[in-house]
Design an enzyme around this catalytic site. Structure first.
Site, short mmCIF file in Angstrom:
data_model
loop_
_atom_site.label_atom_id
_atom_site.label_comp_id
_atom_site.label_asym_id
_atom_site.label_seq_id
_atom_site.Cartn_x
_atom_site.Cartn_y
_atom_site.Cartn_z
N ASN A 8 65.11 -4.93 38.66
CA ASN A 8 64.16 -6.03 38.49
C ASN A 8 64.95 -7.33 38.49
OD1 ASN A 8 65.01 -6.68 35.71
ND2 ASN A 8 64.03 -4.75 35.16
N ASP B 275 56.00 2.67 35.47
CA ASP B 275 56.22 1.23 35.64
C ASP B 275 56.29 0.56 34.28
OD1 ASP B 275 56.74 -1.06 37.08
OD2 ASP B 275 54.63 -1.59 37.35
N GLY C 1 53.29 -6.69 33.56
CA GLY C 1 53.91 -5.51 32.97
C GLY C 1 53.19 -4.98 31.76
#
Length: 427
Positions: free
Chosen positions: A97, A307, A326
């Site tokens: 990320n 995720d 998120g």
């Protein structure tokens, strides 16, 4: 745990073979030594009566992400591993990320060594490009030698087709998948919602579902040109699924994952503009959610991913359109999926395959199946226990859960890795 133990009186579920029936398992020296209804218990130092609980391979997550260790109150290696174990995961893969890009061999090796000390098997993916902006390749070859299990650019597209071709071709030399979040930049940049009547009503920057199809068509064409292996990361739409089917008809080596949020939630859940539901890709309409579930049942989606993204309150506490994307998902993924089983949208075997044998097959891992000689990575599941999701009870210090307050039926009671108990619910 003892070097040799048995679990008896269980409901054995092995998604690889499709078996779902009564039986037990004998474990010796970290490996599955015997499976079936008649076990040789003379060599077992300990016998665990499962009491009819589901006994399945421990789960495998191809996309988890820890918060970078910038603040003392944030997610760390221990909390990530503890949350994974509580969720029934024996293996998790850290995905690159923007904050933890894993773009150099030295940083990659240090990260994986540190994370290998917490019971759960923690693997890592390598960044595709040096800055996740898609302009030049990262140290893919060196990271492959250090143990990278696939290559990814996180949520960022590789806009330059020449770079995409180079990355895909180079990764294929190490037999690595290139995992891409499918979103055409010109149609999705800045989007926080799917294009629909709902997003139009609130004036939210939106992404049409065709943005996913266009991106998959492009990447699949580059895969055909380069001979690379394409993994579509978090497919979320019926249009995206159609593009994957078309690519498979062309004999392109293509795999697909889907996030638990897109299988169990839709844009209606975000109707109150609660930033807990701000995820990437954005939550889609109900027709897309149903198409994904049907694709799981048909075996068209290879892996379900958490995720998992812990985010600081300051970032998640912003208004919906400004909040960071998120949600926490490791400790609720299985219960969320079991809701689809209880609603008869999926069978238990169909639900567990993309969490066990599916991802194991993609990465060539020996775990994820109930066969003699396989690692004794196992999970015991009580499918009938009701509970309410309270993020304060999570192992993660963060609380950004899209399932906060949800009532679930079914939870993990014990997780084993290499025959060692790494989680035991005391309820």
């Amino acid at each position: 745990m003892s070097a040799s133990f048995a679990i008896t009186n269980a409901r054995l579920v092995d998604p690889e073979s499709g078996h779902d029936g009564p039986g037990g398992i004998l474990v010796e020296n970290g490996l599955i030594a015997q499976i079936g209804e008649e076990l040789d218990l003379n060599s077992a130092d300990e016998v665990i009566d499962a009491g009819g609980k589901v006994l399945a391979p421990a789960l495998i997550d191809l996309r988890a992400s820890k918060e970078p260790a910038l603040t003392p109150d944030g997610e760390n290696q221990s909390s990530l591993a503890a949350g994974a174990a509580a969720g029934g995961f024996g293996t998790v893969v850290l995905a690159p990320n923007e904050h933890s890009p894993l773009q150099t061999a030295g940083g990659f090796a240090g990260m994986t060594r540190a994370l290998g000390q917490h019971g759960v098997r923690v693997l890592s993916a390598a960044a595709a490009t040096q800055d996740l902006a898609g302009e030049s390749m990262a140290e893919i070859g060196l990271m492959a030698k250090a143990g990278a299990v696939y290559v990814s650019n996180g949520d960022n597209p590789i806009a330059d087709t020449r770079v995409l071709r180079r990355v895909m071709s180079y990764a294929s030399q190490f037999d690595l998948w290139l995992s891409l979040r499918a979103a055409e930049p010109g149609l999705s940049c800045g989007a926080v919602a799917t294009e629909s009547d709902w997003s139009a009503r609130f004036g939210l920057p939106s992404e049409p579902t065709m943005a996913e199809r266009i991106a998959i068509d492009r990447a699949a064409s580059v895969a055909a040109l380069s001979g690379g292996k394409l993994m579509v990361d978090r497919v979320s739409t019926a249009d995206g699924l159609a593009a994957i089917r078309d690519a498979r008809k062309r004999d392109i080596e293509i795999a697909a994952t889907s996030a638990i949020a897109h299988l169990t939630l839709n844009e209606v859940d975000a109707g109150g503009l609660d930033s807990a539901f701000r995820v990437d890709p954005p939550l889609r309409v109900e027709a897309d959610r149903r198409a994904l579930v049907e694709a799981i049942a048909a075996g068209e989606v290879d892996a379900i991913v958490s995720d998992h993204r812990p985010t600081p309150f300051d970032d998640k506490g912003e208004p919906f359109a400004m909040a960071i994307a998120g949600t926490l998902a490791l400790e609720t993924l299985l219960a969320s999926l079991l809701a689809l089983v209880h609603d008869e949208e999926l069978s238990l075997v169909e639900a567990l395959r993309p969490l066990t044998a599916g991802p194991a097959d993609l990465l060539g891992l020996p775990q994820g199946r109930l066969t003699t000689g396989a690692p004794a990575d196992l999970v015991l599941i009580d499918g009938d226990t009701p509970w309410v999701c309270h993020p304060d009870d999570f192992h993660s210090p963060r609380g950004n859960s899209a399932w906060a307050g949800r009532r679930f039926i079914g939870r993990v009671t014990q997780t084993f890795v290499d025959g060692q108990s790494i989680y035991n619910y005391n309820g």
